[in-house]
Design a protein around this motif. Sequence first.
Motif, mmCIF file in Angstrom:
data_model
loop_
_atom_site.group_PDB
_atom_site.id
_atom_site.type_symbol
_atom_site.label_atom_id
_atom_site.label_comp_id
_atom_site.label_asym_id
_atom_site.label_seq_id
_atom_site.Cartn_x
_atom_site.Cartn_y
_atom_site.Cartn_z
ATOM 1 N N TRP A 273 0.881 -1.180 0.000
ATOM 2 C CA TRP A 273 0.000 0.000 0.000
ATOM 3 C C TRP A 273 0.907 1.215 0.000
ATOM 4 C CZ3 TRP A 273 -0.348 4.342 2.941
ATOM 5 C CH2 TRP A 273 -1.579 4.992 3.103
ATOM 6 N N MET A 299 -3.335 -1.283 -2.938
ATOM 7 C CA MET A 299 -4.107 -0.051 -2.756
ATOM 8 C C MET A 299 -3.178 1.144 -2.818
ATOM 9 S SD MET A 299 -6.588 1.031 0.458
ATOM 10 C CE MET A 299 -7.857 -0.173 0.063
ATOM 11 N N TYR A 301 -3.273 5.314 -1.957
ATOM 12 C CA TYR A 301 -3.990 6.446 -1.362
ATOM 13 C C TYR A 301 -3.692 7.674 -2.219
ATOM 14 C CZ TYR A 301 -5.604 9.698 2.280
ATOM 15 O OH TYR A 301 -6.260 10.669 2.985
ATOM 16 N N GLU A 339 -7.661 4.557 -3.142
ATOM 17 C CA GLU A 339 -8.238 5.120 -1.914
ATOM 18 C C GLU A 339 -8.188 6.633 -2.064
ATOM 19 O OE1 GLU A 339 -7.989 4.446 2.913
ATOM 20 O OE2 GLU A 339 -6.214 4.081 1.696
ATOM 21 N N SER A 341 -9.004 10.472 -1.331
ATOM 22 C CA SER A 341 -9.390 11.369 -0.244
ATOM 23 C C SER A 341 -9.904 12.684 -0.815
ATOM 24 C CB SER A 341 -8.200 11.624 0.685
ATOM 25 O OG SER A 341 -7.214 12.404 0.049
ATOM 26 N N GLU A 372 -12.148 3.254 -2.759
ATOM 27 C CA GLU A 372 -12.422 3.631 -1.360
ATOM 28 C C GLU A 372 -12.420 5.151 -1.269
ATOM 29 O OE1 GLU A 372 -11.438 1.416 1.838
ATOM 30 O OE2 GLU A 372 -12.296 -0.232 0.692
ATOM 31 N N ILE A 374 -12.347 8.551 1.219
ATOM 32 C CA ILE A 374 -12.074 9.159 2.521
ATOM 33 C C ILE A 374 -12.509 10.621 2.445
ATOM 34 C CG2 ILE A 374 -10.349 9.650 4.280
ATOM 35 C CD1 ILE A 374 -10.577 6.722 3.802
ATOM 36 N N ARG A 447 -20.069 4.956 3.973
ATOM 37 C CA ARG A 447 -19.218 3.882 4.479
ATOM 38 C C ARG A 447 -20.016 2.632 4.848
ATOM 39 N NH1 ARG A 447 -18.339 4.376 10.429
ATOM 40 N NH2 ARG A 447 -16.337 3.345 10.127
ATOM 41 N N THR A 452 -15.355 -0.649 3.922
ATOM 42 C CA THR A 452 -13.974 -0.735 3.465
ATOM 43 C C THR A 452 -13.447 -2.165 3.477
ATOM 44 O OG1 THR A 452 -11.688 -0.064 3.942
ATOM 45 C CG2 THR A 452 -13.192 -0.174 5.809
ATOM 46 N N GLN A 454 -10.528 -2.777 4.055
ATOM 47 C CA GLN A 454 -9.457 -2.779 5.042
ATOM 48 C C GLN A 454 -9.910 -3.331 6.394
ATOM 49 O OE1 GLN A 454 -7.203 1.001 5.089
ATOM 50 N NE2 GLN A 454 -8.390 1.588 3.295
ATOM 51 N N PRO A 497 -11.488 4.165 8.197
ATOM 52 C CA PRO A 497 -10.109 4.389 7.738
ATOM 53 C C PRO A 497 -9.601 5.799 8.004
ATOM 54 C CG PRO A 497 -11.412 3.280 6.054
ATOM 55 C CD PRO A 497 -12.369 3.748 7.111
#
Length: 502
Positions: A273, A299, A301, A339, A341, A372, A374, A447, A452, A454, A497
């Motif tokens: 990750w 994954m 981010y 992922e 954000s 995903e 965030i 969510r 997730t 994770q 997360p």
Amino acid sequence: MTAGARVLLVNPRITSRARARFPLSLLNVAAALQERGHCAEIVDGNVEPDAVDAALRRLRERRFDALGVSVMGGPQVATALEMSRAVRAVAPRLPIVWGGYFPSLYPDAALADDSVDYLARDQGEAALLGLLDALPDASGSALAGIAGLSFRGGTGTISNPSAKVVAPAHSALPYELLGEPRAYLVKTFMGRRTAVHQAALGCRFRCTFCGVAAMFRGATLLPTAQRLERELTYLRDGLGADSLQFFDHNFFDREADMVPLLEVLARLEMPWWCYARADALVNLSAESWKLVRRSRLKMAYIGAETPNDRMLKSIRKGTSSDQTLEVAEVCRRNGVIPELSFMVAPPEDPEGETERTFDFIRTVKRVNPDAEIIVYVYTPLPPTSVPDAHRLKLAALLDADGRPVQFPRSAEEWTRPEWVDYACHADAPWISERLRRRIRDFVTVLRCRFPTVQDTRAPRWARLALRGLASWRYSLRRYDRPWELNASQRMIGLLDPRSSSI
């Protein structure tokens, strides 16, 4: 001070024992100290039941020449103050040095507390080594030549020019200082014994909201392939790690520089990750994506931030909303989970921008349902912490009543709940209670509708039940007051997360 100084390094508590990871900042500082013939010991507040007691016990047992405290913004400021004040009470002559993001971004606030003597800003190692050379009789003239050091002077805080960012000179991290380093390997969605590591340092981009940009000022350093392979092989074969989480500031940089590192990861075949940028990933060649797939990247981010391209330009992000959608699709084709954000509720039109971001998130989920998401509140750095702020013409930050936002002037003020939330991107002074509730409710529905991957604790049946329970709200955009989802996720203990690492 000649070689042979002994430094007690402390990582104040910031998370629970179950979520503790290698304190990489202190391991790097300890390695630098050892390279110069000094001795380091580490107290990790995330694993010690009582870190203050553990530190005081070490101080009673043997002599130390300095206490080094690593401090992130948010909840760690309070535990850092608790540690520093306790040590000051029993060892009033021991120099106390803070390092890390908080003192680097807010030197005046950090030195406003009498329990802090010096700050080793930014990368930190060079400033601490220079300070040890100047101790015990550190005069103003001796301190003036130490790059990256801040201290109190006759007229207030004196901050020397920043030190140059340099690649670590040490050959290996001293994991043995942690006692039992294998205890830091934890179960994640990638493996049963996930380790954390930092390969790339810094980031060549200068986003105005980012602490990395403020600390490293556009510098970025990548390890050699040989060094990376040696370090990761030790984690795998020496400690038994079976997967990796890279705490790099930006793992994917220029493709030509990344290929040798991806080849190392492809040989090791450990799921991993990392942090990445949308533009870097969408511009990777087909050959490099083959390497990414062979390396078992699970994954990435990615800071999508906002669908507003004008805002992306104003914060110097350097990406576009089109690239966010493109990276979601590229990752889907290559078996990598993005992922993404997002930052909602910016000071300019917080409600309108938030709703547009919610709509864009739904578009992302249509492009890649496995993406995903965030959601954070946009909390920019104070202008005093942004490099070149005088040239950027940053707009004044106003609270919900239209008054200028007054940032804390001391570390103690930064421990107040509203400023802990600000540092953690959870709240901002310009957000109304209505918008605060709207964000919270949207995140709850999102969510629960898309739990997730994770989360290794919640059983599969529970996640499927949540998905079904949230489906009608998500499809009809009925986010308000999802009481049944709040109750259900509390019962299940669903992972968030935003507040925990993988």
